[in-house]
Design an enzyme around this catalytic site. Structure first.
Site, PDB file in Angstrom:
ATOM      1  N   THR A  12       0.811  -1.220   0.000  1.00  0.00           N
ATOM      2  CA  THR A  12       0.000   0.000   0.000  1.00  0.00           C
ATOM      3  C   THR A  12       0.846   1.273   0.000  1.00  0.00           C
ATOM      4  O   THR A  12       0.302   2.371   0.097  1.00  0.00           O
ATOM      5  CB  THR A  12      -0.935   0.017   1.223  1.00  0.00           C
ATOM      6  OG1 THR A  12      -0.153  -0.183   2.401  1.00  0.00           O
ATOM      7  CG2 THR A  12      -1.983  -1.077   1.121  1.00  0.00           C
ATOM      8  N   ILE A  14       3.308   4.276   1.276  1.00  0.00           N
ATOM      9  CA  ILE A  14       3.319   5.030   2.535  1.00  0.00           C
ATOM     10  C   ILE A  14       1.961   5.710   2.667  1.00  0.00           C
ATOM     11  O   ILE A  14       1.764   6.841   2.235  1.00  0.00           O
ATOM     12  CB  ILE A  14       4.473   6.054   2.577  1.00  0.00           C
ATOM     13  CG1 ILE A  14       5.817   5.330   2.446  1.00  0.00           C
ATOM     14  CG2 ILE A  14       4.433   6.842   3.892  1.00  0.00           C
ATOM     15  CD1 ILE A  14       7.028   6.237   2.482  1.00  0.00           C
ATOM     16  N   HIS A  15       0.999   4.982   3.243  1.00  0.00           N
ATOM     17  CA  HIS A  15      -0.337   5.528   3.474  1.00  0.00           C
ATOM     18  C   HIS A  15      -0.400   6.081   4.899  1.00  0.00           C
ATOM     19  O   HIS A  15       0.638   6.278   5.528  1.00  0.00           O
ATOM     20  CB  HIS A  15      -1.412   4.466   3.200  1.00  0.00           C
ATOM     21  CG  HIS A  15      -1.283   3.254   4.068  1.00  0.00           C
ATOM     22  ND1 HIS A  15      -1.905   3.149   5.285  1.00  0.00           N
ATOM     23  CD2 HIS A  15      -0.586   2.102   3.908  1.00  0.00           C
ATOM     24  CE1 HIS A  15      -1.604   1.979   5.842  1.00  0.00           C
ATOM     25  NE2 HIS A  15      -0.792   1.325   5.019  1.00  0.00           N
ATOM     26  N   ALA A  16      -1.579   6.329   5.415  1.00  0.00           N
ATOM     27  CA  ALA A  16      -1.750   7.044   6.686  1.00  0.00           C
ATOM     28  C   ALA A  16      -1.012   6.415   7.868  1.00  0.00           C
ATOM     29  O   ALA A  16      -0.301   7.114   8.596  1.00  0.00           O
ATOM     30  CB  ALA A  16      -3.233   7.182   7.012  1.00  0.00           C
TER      31      ALA A  16
END
Length: 88
Positions: A12, A14-16
């Site tokens: 995914t 570098i998401h939240a």
């Protein structure tokens, strides 16, 4: 100045959640710490800055730190990246 390059392997990117972990790791240091991606550099202590880059899987990023504790900062961020399975 210390620099380290990473290849993002997390599916995914570098998401939240990983962005929050990186910002928390960077915020422990006095050095100026930046994340560079596709020619754009943002303060790694800024969650909005990190999220604005939209770093995805397979991306090559550079973390740079400048200041009295730059080596420790790069080491801590490297540990976070590897521990969380974000980069190699």
């Amino acid at each position: 100045m210390e620099k380290r390059e990473f290849n993002i392997i997390a599916e995914t990117g570098i998401h939240a959640r990983p962005a929050t972990l990186l910002v928390q790791a960077a915020s422990k240091f006095n050095s100026d710490i930046n994340l560079e991606y596709k020619g754009k550099s943002v303060n790694l202590k800024s969650i909005m800055g990190v999220m604005s880059l939209g770093v995805g899987q397979g991306a090559d990023v550079t973390i740079s730190a400048e200041g009295a504790d730059e080596a420790d900062a790069i080491a801590a961020i490297t540990d976070t990246m590897k521990k969380e399975g974000l980069a190699e």
